[in-house]
Design a protein around this motif. Structure first.
Motif, PDB file in Angstrom:
ATOM      1  N   PRO A   1      17.504 -28.441 -56.859  1.00  0.00           N
ATOM      2  CA  PRO A   1      18.828 -28.410 -57.490  1.00  0.00           C
ATOM      3  C   PRO A   1      19.928 -28.580 -56.454  1.00  0.00           C
ATOM      4  O   PRO A   1      19.680 -28.428 -55.248  1.00  0.00           O
TER       5      PRO A   1
ATOM      6  N   TYR B   1      24.114 -23.711 -56.578  1.00  0.00           N
ATOM      7  CA  TYR B   1      23.522 -23.311 -57.859  1.00  0.00           C
ATOM      8  C   TYR B   1      22.885 -21.938 -57.671  1.00  0.00           C
ATOM      9  O   TYR B   1      22.302 -21.636 -56.627  1.00  0.00           O
ATOM     10  N   ILE B   2      23.000 -21.069 -58.674  1.00  0.00           N
ATOM     11  CA  ILE B   2      22.475 -19.705 -58.593  1.00  0.00           C
ATOM     12  C   ILE B   2      20.942 -19.716 -58.494  1.00  0.00           C
ATOM     13  O   ILE B   2      20.266 -20.485 -59.168  1.00  0.00           O
TER      14      ILE B   2
ATOM     15  N   PRO C   1      25.888 -17.906 -54.879  1.00  0.00           N
ATOM     16  CA  PRO C   1      25.032 -19.087 -55.075  1.00  0.00           C
ATOM     17  C   PRO C   1      24.284 -19.486 -53.809  1.00  0.00           C
ATOM     18  O   PRO C   1      24.531 -18.955 -52.718  1.00  0.00           O
ATOM     19  N   SER C   2      23.367 -20.431 -53.971  1.00  0.00           N
ATOM     20  CA  SER C   2      22.609 -20.963 -52.832  1.00  0.00           C
ATOM     21  C   SER C   2      23.552 -21.632 -51.841  1.00  0.00           C
ATOM     22  O   SER C   2      24.595 -22.171 -52.214  1.00  0.00           O
TER      23      SER C   2
ATOM     24  N   PRO D   1      16.005 -22.336 -58.612  1.00  0.00           N
ATOM     25  CA  PRO D   1      17.157 -22.249 -59.504  1.00  0.00           C
ATOM     26  C   PRO D   1      16.915 -21.388 -60.739  1.00  0.00           C
ATOM     27  O   PRO D   1      15.777 -21.205 -61.174  1.00  0.00           O
TER      28      PRO D   1
ATOM     29  N   THR E   1      24.387 -18.426 -66.212  1.00  0.00           N
ATOM     30  CA  THR E   1      24.324 -19.072 -64.897  1.00  0.00           C
ATOM     31  C   THR E   1      23.409 -20.285 -64.874  1.00  0.00           C
ATOM     32  O   THR E   1      23.319 -20.974 -63.861  1.00  0.00           O
TER      33      THR E   1
ATOM     34  N   LEU F   1      22.205 -24.051 -65.551  1.00  0.00           N
ATOM     35  CA  LEU F   1      22.953 -25.301 -65.553  1.00  0.00           C
ATOM     36  C   LEU F   1      22.290 -26.268 -66.537  1.00  0.00           C
ATOM     37  O   LEU F   1      21.218 -26.795 -66.252  1.00  0.00           O
TER      38      LEU F   1
ATOM     39  N   TYR G   1      21.027 -29.584 -65.203  1.00  0.00           N
ATOM     40  CA  TYR G   1      19.820 -29.542 -64.384  1.00  0.00           C
ATOM     41  C   TYR G   1      18.579 -29.445 -65.265  1.00  0.00           C
ATOM     42  O   TYR G   1      17.572 -30.131 -65.031  1.00  0.00           O
TER      43      TYR G   1
END
Length: 403
Positions: free
Chosen positions: A16, A20-21, A31-32, A97, A104, A106, A109
């Motif tokens: 991802p 993104y969390i 997040p990352s 992800p 949270t 997406l 994605y």
């Protein structure tokens, strides 16, 4: 009837975007920040005559039931393959992800991932070639331990050297006309929670390392990992009497040890006579413990107090559980007596691959292996129901029971 076995394998990147969390540790609060190693999705198609089995493995935390249904529908639409022929599994890495239907998650994605899987299945089918199949087994402790320990305060998530673990390594190898492995499907049982929760980097954890090392050792091979019944088994990274967060050096060590044992299993693997390929899927009722069922406000308070992991400081997911059930009661919702999940069986010759939909405790896996010869158990398969504990664990409490 056609006597030859055909197989095709594909791998594709499903990393991802950064920012993104990540899913897996509730104490992560941002997040990352970086990609340490890519997350890969692998597909293996196996066919004999008109019968087929599809194995989808991934460096992800889990697939959820709605996603599985939509993805299988898309696979059927573009390939005609039946849903019961497709098994989708996740390694359960905690540095991947968010996959659930949460705020949270997406949607873009998940949509991208669904079409990636369907396309990879179609490509794997198109890549099929004649193969011979081998079956091998090994045994190794790569640094794993049971995480349920009885204390004066109840069952706690602490290292328990006397608790059950599963050291089995199972391997199905597919060799091409040159008698070189083109795909290795292997199975091991341990939570990929090696990396510390204060690490915000995307990673496949130790299964990602193991797959990478196998693909380096056997040029041209595609290595596919599936986890087992690891509900109460995790990496033995310990400080004092408590678990500690690990580092990237730890996943390298554990992954390379696992890869080495898979190589040993491959070198000793025996030819498997595949007379048939069968697939079956059934929806199954996982009954709730009636003593833990909530029927009114009084029973809600009782269950919450009785089963909270820490009576003085309830966990975040326990508080969320209480709020959810209070809302259900206020809305007058009918309370079910069971959760419905999918049980799937793929038969490849004498081998039985069983897909279980959740975080199944290791004792259940050990019992299955004792009851059924030549069985490979893939956890986190075709959706996740959270934890599936033993009846004794439900009585004892602890994280796996209260989750």
């Amino acid at each position: 009837m056609e006597d030859k076995i055909f197989a095709g394998a594909v791998k594709t990147d499903v990393t991802p975007p950064v920012g993104y969390i990540l899913q897996g540790h509730s104490d992560r609060n941002k997040p990352s920040q970086k990609v340490h190693d890519p997350l890969l999705l692998k597909v293996l198609s196996i066919r004999k005559g008109k019968e087929r089995a599809i194995l989808v493995t991934s460096d992800l935390v889990a697939f959820y039931p709605e996603f599985v249904t939509e993805t299988r529908n898309e696979i059927t639409r573009i390939t005609g393959i039946k849903k019961e022929q497709v098994l989708l599994t996740a390694s359960h890495t905690h540095t991947g992800p968010v996959m659930g239907n949460e705020a949270t998650a997406l949607p873009e994605y998940l949509s991208f991932l669904r079409f990636k899987i369907a396309g990879a299945v179609k490509e794997a089918v198109l890549r099929e070639e004649p193969v011979r199949v081998k079956y091998g087994r090994g045994k190794i402790n790569i640094g794993i331990i049971n995480r349920r320990k009885k204390t004066a305060e109840g069952v706690r998530m602490m290292p328990n050297p006397k608790g059950p673990i599963d050291e089995d390594v199972a391997l199905i190898s597919f060799e091409n006309a040159a008698q070189k492995p083109m795909a290795l499907f292997f199975n091991y049982t341990c939570h990929p929670t090696t990396l510390s929760s204060d690490i915000y980097q995307i990673s496949g954890d130790y299964p990602g390392v193991a797959q990478r090392e196998l693909e380096k050792f056997y040029p041209g091979v595609i290595a596919l990992f599936s986890n087992g019944c690891c509900g109460d088994v995790r990496p033995a990274i310990i400080k004092g009497n408590e678990f500690a967060g690990g580092t990237f050096a730890d996943i390298e060590r554990m992954g390379k040890l696992l890869a080495a044992e898979v190589i040993q299993a491959q070198e000793k693997a025996e030819l498997l006579q595949v007379n048939e390929i069968k697939s079956r899927s059934e929806m199954f009722n996982f009954p709730f413990n009636q003593k833990m069922m909530v029927r009114d406000k009084k029973s809600l308070e009782k269950v919450f107090r009785q089963y909270s992991y820490d009576k003085n400081k309830p966990l975040e997911h326990e508080i969320a559980w209480k709020k959810l059930w209070w809302k259900k009661l206020q809305n007058g919702e009918k309370i079910p007596d069971a959760e419905i999940g999918e049980l799937q069986v793929l038969k490849i010759g004498k081998l039985t691959i069983v897909g279980l939909p959740g975080e199944v405790m290791v004792e259940i896996g050990l019992k299955l292996k004792k009851a059924v010869k030549d069985i490979i158990i893939a956890g986190y398969a075709n959706g996740i129901l959270d934890y599936i504990p033993t009846s004794s664990a439900l009585k004892e409490g602890g994280y796996e029971a209260t989750s």
